[in-house]
Design a protein around this motif. Structure first.
Motif, PDB file in Angstrom:
ATOM      1  N   LYS A   3      84.001 -70.450 -15.002  1.00  0.00           N
ATOM      2  CA  LYS A   3      83.157 -71.378 -15.755  1.00  0.00           C
ATOM      3  C   LYS A   3      83.837 -72.729 -15.906  1.00  0.00           C
ATOM      4  O   LYS A   3      83.206 -73.788 -15.784  1.00  0.00           O
ATOM      5  CB  LYS A   3      82.837 -70.784 -17.130  1.00  0.00           C
ATOM      6  N   TYR A   4      85.148 -72.716 -16.144  1.00  0.00           N
ATOM      7  CA  TYR A   4      85.895 -73.970 -16.281  1.00  0.00           C
ATOM      8  C   TYR A   4      85.891 -74.725 -14.952  1.00  0.00           C
ATOM      9  O   TYR A   4      85.701 -75.947 -14.913  1.00  0.00           O
ATOM     10  CB  TYR A   4      87.324 -73.656 -16.732  1.00  0.00           C
ATOM     11  N   ILE A   5      86.108 -73.995 -13.833  1.00  0.00           N
ATOM     12  CA  ILE A   5      86.106 -74.645 -12.514  1.00  0.00           C
ATOM     13  C   ILE A   5      84.734 -75.246 -12.223  1.00  0.00           C
ATOM     14  O   ILE A   5      84.613 -76.359 -11.700  1.00  0.00           O
ATOM     15  CB  ILE A   5      86.515 -73.629 -11.428  1.00  0.00           C
ATOM     16  N   TYR A   6      83.673 -74.523 -12.609  1.00  0.00           N
ATOM     17  CA  TYR A   6      82.321 -75.031 -12.373  1.00  0.00           C
ATOM     18  C   TYR A   6      82.078 -76.331 -13.125  1.00  0.00           C
ATOM     19  O   TYR A   6      81.506 -77.285 -12.609  1.00  0.00           O
ATOM     20  CB  TYR A   6      81.299 -73.972 -12.792  1.00  0.00           C
ATOM     21  N   LYS A   7      82.525 -76.397 -14.391  1.00  0.00           N
ATOM     22  CA  LYS A   7      82.347 -77.622 -15.176  1.00  0.00           C
ATOM     23  C   LYS A   7      83.101 -78.786 -14.567  1.00  0.00           C
ATOM     24  O   LYS A   7      82.610 -79.914 -14.537  1.00  0.00           O
ATOM     25  CB  LYS A   7      82.809 -77.382 -16.619  1.00  0.00           C
ATOM     26  N   LYS A   8      84.323 -78.529 -14.091  1.00  0.00           N
ATOM     27  CA  LYS A   8      85.109 -79.599 -13.478  1.00  0.00           C
ATOM     28  C   LYS A   8      84.454 -80.108 -12.207  1.00  0.00           C
ATOM     29  O   LYS A   8      84.378 -81.313 -11.952  1.00  0.00           O
ATOM     30  CB  LYS A   8      86.527 -79.093 -13.169  1.00  0.00           C
ATOM     31  N   LEU A   9      83.958 -79.188 -11.385  1.00  0.00           N
ATOM     32  CA  LEU A   9      83.278 -79.606 -10.163  1.00  0.00           C
ATOM     33  C   LEU A   9      82.011 -80.384 -10.471  1.00  0.00           C
ATOM     34  O   LEU A   9      81.686 -81.379  -9.797  1.00  0.00           O
ATOM     35  CB  LEU A   9      82.952 -78.370  -9.310  1.00  0.00           C
ATOM     36  N   ASN A  10      81.281 -79.973 -11.491  1.00  0.00           N
ATOM     37  CA  ASN A  10      80.075 -80.683 -11.897  1.00  0.00           C
ATOM     38  C   ASN A  10      80.402 -82.076 -12.410  1.00  0.00           C
ATOM     39  O   ASN A  10      79.692 -83.046 -12.142  1.00  0.00           O
ATOM     40  CB  ASN A  10      79.328 -79.891 -12.954  1.00  0.00           C
ATOM     41  N   PHE A  11      81.525 -82.186 -13.143  1.00  0.00           N
ATOM     42  CA  PHE A  11      81.962 -83.499 -13.633  1.00  0.00           C
ATOM     43  C   PHE A  11      82.283 -84.434 -12.466  1.00  0.00           C
ATOM     44  O   PHE A  11      81.895 -85.601 -12.444  1.00  0.00           O
ATOM     45  CB  PHE A  11      83.179 -83.320 -14.536  1.00  0.00           C
ATOM     46  N   ILE A  12      83.005 -83.910 -11.466  1.00  0.00           N
ATOM     47  CA  ILE A  12      83.351 -84.739 -10.302  1.00  0.00           C
ATOM     48  C   ILE A  12      82.099 -85.160  -9.555  1.00  0.00           C
ATOM     49  O   ILE A  12      81.962 -86.294  -9.098  1.00  0.00           O
ATOM     50  CB  ILE A  12      84.321 -83.954  -9.394  1.00  0.00           C
ATOM     51  N   ARG A  13      81.120 -84.225  -9.442  1.00  0.00           N
ATOM     52  CA  ARG A  13      79.877 -84.547  -8.741  1.00  0.00           C
ATOM     53  C   ARG A  13      79.118 -85.664  -9.447  1.00  0.00           C
ATOM     54  O   ARG A  13      78.640 -86.610  -8.813  1.00  0.00           O
ATOM     55  CB  ARG A  13      79.003 -83.292  -8.650  1.00  0.00           C
ATOM     56  N   LEU A  14      79.029 -85.591 -10.782  1.00  0.00           N
ATOM     57  CA  LEU A  14      78.325 -86.622 -11.533  1.00  0.00           C
ATOM     58  C   LEU A  14      79.038 -87.970 -11.434  1.00  0.00           C
ATOM     59  O   LEU A  14      78.397 -89.016 -11.337  1.00  0.00           O
ATOM     60  CB  LEU A  14      78.195 -86.210 -13.000  1.00  0.00           C
ATOM     61  N   LYS A  15      80.372 -87.940 -11.428  1.00  0.00           N
ATOM     62  CA  LYS A  15      81.114 -89.191 -11.327  1.00  0.00           C
ATOM     63  C   LYS A  15      80.921 -89.825  -9.963  1.00  0.00           C
ATOM     64  O   LYS A  15      80.798 -91.041  -9.828  1.00  0.00           O
ATOM     65  CB  LYS A  15      82.606 -88.938 -11.601  1.00  0.00           C
ATOM     66  N   ASN A  16      80.869 -88.996  -8.934  1.00  0.00           N
ATOM     67  CA  ASN A  16      80.645 -89.535  -7.589  1.00  0.00           C
ATOM     68  C   ASN A  16      79.256 -90.123  -7.432  1.00  0.00           C
ATOM     69  O   ASN A  16      79.040 -91.047  -6.643  1.00  0.00           O
ATOM     70  CB  ASN A  16      80.865 -88.433  -6.544  1.00  0.00           C
ATOM     71  N   LEU A  17      78.294 -89.574  -8.200  1.00  0.00           N
ATOM     72  CA  LEU A  17      76.941 -90.133  -8.152  1.00  0.00           C
ATOM     73  C   LEU A  17      76.846 -91.454  -8.899  1.00  0.00           C
ATOM     74  O   LEU A  17      75.820 -92.137  -8.818  1.00  0.00           O
ATOM     75  CB  LEU A  17      75.947 -89.140  -8.765  1.00  0.00           C
ATOM     76  N   GLY A  18      77.877 -91.803  -9.639  1.00  0.00           N
ATOM     77  CA  GLY A  18      77.884 -93.077 -10.353  1.00  0.00           C
ATOM     78  C   GLY A  18      77.142 -93.060 -11.659  1.00  0.00           C
ATOM     79  O   GLY A  18      76.812 -94.113 -12.199  1.00  0.00           O
ATOM     80  N   ILE A  19      76.864 -91.881 -12.202  1.00  0.00           N
ATOM     81  CA  ILE A  19      76.112 -91.820 -13.462  1.00  0.00           C
ATOM     82  C   ILE A  19      76.978 -91.322 -14.606  1.00  0.00           C
ATOM     83  O   ILE A  19      76.483 -91.021 -15.676  1.00  0.00           O
ATOM     84  CB  ILE A  19      74.873 -90.913 -13.317  1.00  0.00           C
ATOM     85  N   LEU A  20      78.304 -91.269 -14.371  1.00  0.00           N
ATOM     86  CA  LEU A  20      79.197 -90.796 -15.422  1.00  0.00           C
ATOM     87  C   LEU A  20      80.370 -91.734 -15.560  1.00  0.00           C
ATOM     88  O   LEU A  20      80.984 -92.123 -14.561  1.00  0.00           O
ATOM     89  CB  LEU A  20      79.686 -89.385 -15.095  1.00  0.00           C
ATOM     90  N   GLU A  29      77.936 -87.767 -22.977  1.00  0.00           N
ATOM     91  CA  GLU A  29      78.227 -89.103 -23.470  1.00  0.00           C
ATOM     92  C   GLU A  29      78.186 -90.100 -22.312  1.00  0.00           C
ATOM     93  O   GLU A  29      78.806 -89.880 -21.264  1.00  0.00           O
ATOM     94  CB  GLU A  29      79.611 -89.144 -24.136  1.00  0.00           C
ATOM     95  N   GLN A  30      77.486 -91.188 -22.504  1.00  0.00           N
ATOM     96  CA  GLN A  30      77.433 -92.305 -21.559  1.00  0.00           C
ATOM     97  C   GLN A  30      76.868 -91.916 -20.200  1.00  0.00           C
ATOM     98  O   GLN A  30      77.139 -92.579 -19.207  1.00  0.00           O
ATOM     99  CB  GLN A  30      78.835 -92.906 -21.374  1.00  0.00           C
ATOM    100  N   VAL A  31      76.117 -90.832 -20.120  1.00  0.00           N
ATOM    101  CA  VAL A  31      75.506 -90.427 -18.855  1.00  0.00           C
ATOM    102  C   VAL A  31      74.124 -91.051 -18.765  1.00  0.00           C
ATOM    103  O   VAL A  31      73.292 -90.858 -19.635  1.00  0.00           O
ATOM    104  CB  VAL A  31      75.403 -88.888 -18.761  1.00  0.00           C
ATOM    105  N   LYS A  32      73.891 -91.808 -17.704  1.00  0.00           N
ATOM    106  CA  LYS A  32      72.593 -92.456 -17.513  1.00  0.00           C
ATOM    107  C   LYS A  32      71.691 -91.592 -16.648  1.00  0.00           C
ATOM    108  O   LYS A  32      72.145 -90.809 -15.805  1.00  0.00           O
ATOM    109  CB  LYS A  32      72.784 -93.826 -16.871  1.00  0.00           C
ATOM    110  N   LEU A  33      70.408 -91.771 -16.856  1.00  0.00           N
ATOM    111  CA  LEU A  33      69.424 -91.047 -16.070  1.00  0.00           C
ATOM    112  C   LEU A  33      69.405 -91.567 -14.635  1.00  0.00           C
ATOM    113  O   LEU A  33      69.672 -92.739 -14.372  1.00  0.00           O
ATOM    114  CB  LEU A  33      68.034 -91.187 -16.686  1.00  0.00           C
ATOM    115  N   SER A  34      69.070 -90.672 -13.744  1.00  0.00           N
ATOM    116  CA  SER A  34      68.910 -91.040 -12.344  1.00  0.00           C
ATOM    117  C   SER A  34      67.434 -91.327 -12.068  1.00  0.00           C
ATOM    118  O   SER A  34      66.552 -90.996 -12.859  1.00  0.00           O
ATOM    119  CB  SER A  34      69.419 -89.893 -11.471  1.00  0.00           C
TER     120      SER A  34
END
Length: 535
Positions: A3-20, A29-34
């Motif tokens: 579960k921890y690994i999944y959250k970290k991977l999801n965080f990296i994915r959102l950051k790469n999309l530029g919405i985090l 926090e500070q996450v914008k809609l796509s």
């Protein structure tokens, strides 16, 4: 671990999309809609989890149903009719076109202004605001191709409505009390103070509960520094949960180690409105019928809303009676022990013989005898409060009678001590604000009187007085208007003078507008009685 690994991977994915924001790992926090509807729903499902009461209603509307959208809401917290009306308004877009009223669907502001006909609609582009709106009971509208959403008010709060206050009963005056619904509480205050300067400021506290808190004050009367200090203390609270106003009180009080309360509370709208009109600041907490008011003064514990609804003389007598009862409840057991154990020469001879006859055969010293009865009374009081009301009343009344009579018959305590403890207990309920404080002071003074006699009681009272004088509540001296002395404020202290004499608000709070009413308001009979006779 997974579960921890999944959250970290999801965080990296959102950051790469530029919405985090790369500096924040909390994806609420500070996450914008796509602009991608499916991506937004996926993020919200990841945050909100797989709870079955969250509804994701996808549909299409617009010309040839080209616009894909979704409404997200909690099934048990929204009005079903409100959600249906929102969808019908979107489906009626084709009818608007037939009436030659062109509405562009590529701008959320236009949709908000021309299609959605609901009283309260807020636009946002942040995920955390969408989550807060959904969890508060609002419906959230997402549209494919737009990086914004609409939070549409559709709450259906199921809870207790306005009822009579259970903790602040009155003979004369309003019977209504606050409820657990903060919207109802706001409307009750608005009903009492119909002034555009009555200001509410909202804030959310609690990482897990996200509890709605409202700061209420009267602009132009309340001290701006006081308002700023209240906001500052509330914003520094960083905790998981705020479930009742008592949580807030313990985080913002000036003297957390003191036994005296420095934050006031009330369940009655008229009491809260009166304090706000004096220049104080109120704190409303969602989910509780009690409003907090600051600053609080020691004298407030002896004031009652009904004092201002009755005539001056009777109200003043009742207020003096409350002071006397407070003295009785903290000093009477200690005085009994002090006289019986150390200073028998101060007792009249006849009364001394009565006390001696009553204590004949009692195996315990006076302090142990009194301590036993005081603890027994506290046990009965707690049992009466916690048990269901019909059973609690029976336990408190029957228990006191049976145990008291049995203790005297068994020779464990004297008959006079039972009267002393009973009078002490009844007196404590006359001043409910200081019931807890009086219980602690009573035990401390009882121990001091049993060990040091009159010197112990005097020492305890002196230390208590020094402590009370040193306390402040949001910068205001706790013992004001007595220390420091404010002669004008004494009109509403030990006694309540006539209403037409109280022309100024309390000086100690630092209000901006000190004048409360006009001068020369003393009622007088007509100067010419013949005028009335001729009417």
């Amino acid at each position: 671990m997974f579960k921890y690994i999944y959250k970290k991977l999801n965080f990296i994915r959102l950051k790469n999309l530029g919405i985090l924001d790369e500096n924040i790992e909390d994806n609420t926090e500070q996450v914008k809609l796509s602009c991608d509807l499916n991506e937004n729903i996926k993020i919200l499902k990841n945050i909100l989890g797989g709870s079955d009461d969250i509804v994701y209603r996808a549909f299409s509307f617009g010309e040839n149903n080209k616009m894909n959208a979704a409404i997200i809401f909690l099934s048990d917290m929204v009005k079903g009719s409100s959600v249906n009306n929102i969808m019908m308004q979107l489906f009626n877009y084709n009818k608007l076109n037939n009436m030659e009223i062109k509405v562009e669907l590529n701008d959320m502001d236009i949709i908000k202004s021309n299609i959605i006909s609901v009283g309260e609609v807020n636009k946002t582009q942040y995920i955390n605001e969408v989550v807060d709106g959904c969890l508060s009971g609002d419906a959230v509208l997402l549209i494919d191709g737009l990086d914004e959403s609409l939070i549409i008010y559709s709450r259906d709060y199921k809870g207790r409505r306005v009822e009579e206050s259970k903790t602040e009963a009155v003979v004369r005056g309003p019977r209504e009390g606050f409820s657990e619904n903060i919207s109802i509480n706001i409307s009750l205050l608005r009903h009492k103070i119909r002034n555009p300067n009555l200001t509410f400021k909202s804030i959310r506290i609690g990482r897990q509960t996200r509890t709605s808190i409202y700061i209420v004050y009267l602009k132009g009367i309340a001290n701006p520094k006081l308002v700023g200090e209240v906001c500052k203390r509330l914003k520094r609270i960083n905790t998981d949960a705020i479930l009742e106003s008592g949580y807030i009180e313990q985080f913002i009080e000036d003297t957390p180690y003191s036994i005296f309360p420095t934050v006031g509370n009330s369940e009655k709208p008229d009491t809260a409105a009166a304090k706000i009109l004096e220049g104080k600041v109120g704190i409303l907490v969602d989910g509780t019928p009690f409003i907090l008011t600051v600053p609080m003064l020691f004298i407030e514990g002896f004031q009652n809303a009904e004092d201002y609804y009755s005539r001056t003389y009777y109200s003043s007598i009742l207020r003096i009676l409350r002071f006397i009862c407070f003295i009785i409840t903290i000093l009477l057991p200690a005085t009994y022990v002090m006289l019986a154990a150390f200073h028998q020469e101060l007792i009249p001879t006849t009364l001394l013989f009565t006390i001696a006859a009553g204590r004949e055969g009692v195996p315990f010293p006076a302090i142990m005898e009194a301590g036993l009865m005081v603890i027994t009374f506290e046990i009965l009081r707690e049992a009466g409060v916690r048990l269901p009301r019909p059973i609690g009343q029976a336990v408190s009344i029957v228990g006191a009678l049976v145990i008291g009579q049995a203790a005297v018959s068994a020779g464990l305590v004297g008959g006079i001590l039972v009267i002393v403890v009973a009078l002490t207990g009844v007196s404590s309920f006359v001043v409910p604000v200081f019931t807890d404080t009086a219980s602690i002071l009573r035990i401390i003074l009882l121990i001091l009187s049993g060990t040091l006699g009159i010197f112990g009681v005097g020492l305890g009272l002196l230390v208590t007085l020094i402590h009370v004088v040193s306390i402040r509540s949001f910068g205001t001296p706790y013992l004001s208007p007595l220390a420091p002395l404010e002669k004008d404020d004494l009109k509403d202290s030990f006694i309540r003078t006539h209403m037409w004499k109280m022309s100024k608000r309390p000086h100690n709070i630092g209000v901006k507008n000190i004048k409360r009413q006009g001068e020369n308001l003393k009622p007088e009979p007509p100067k010419d009685d013949d005028k009335l006779k001729n009417v």
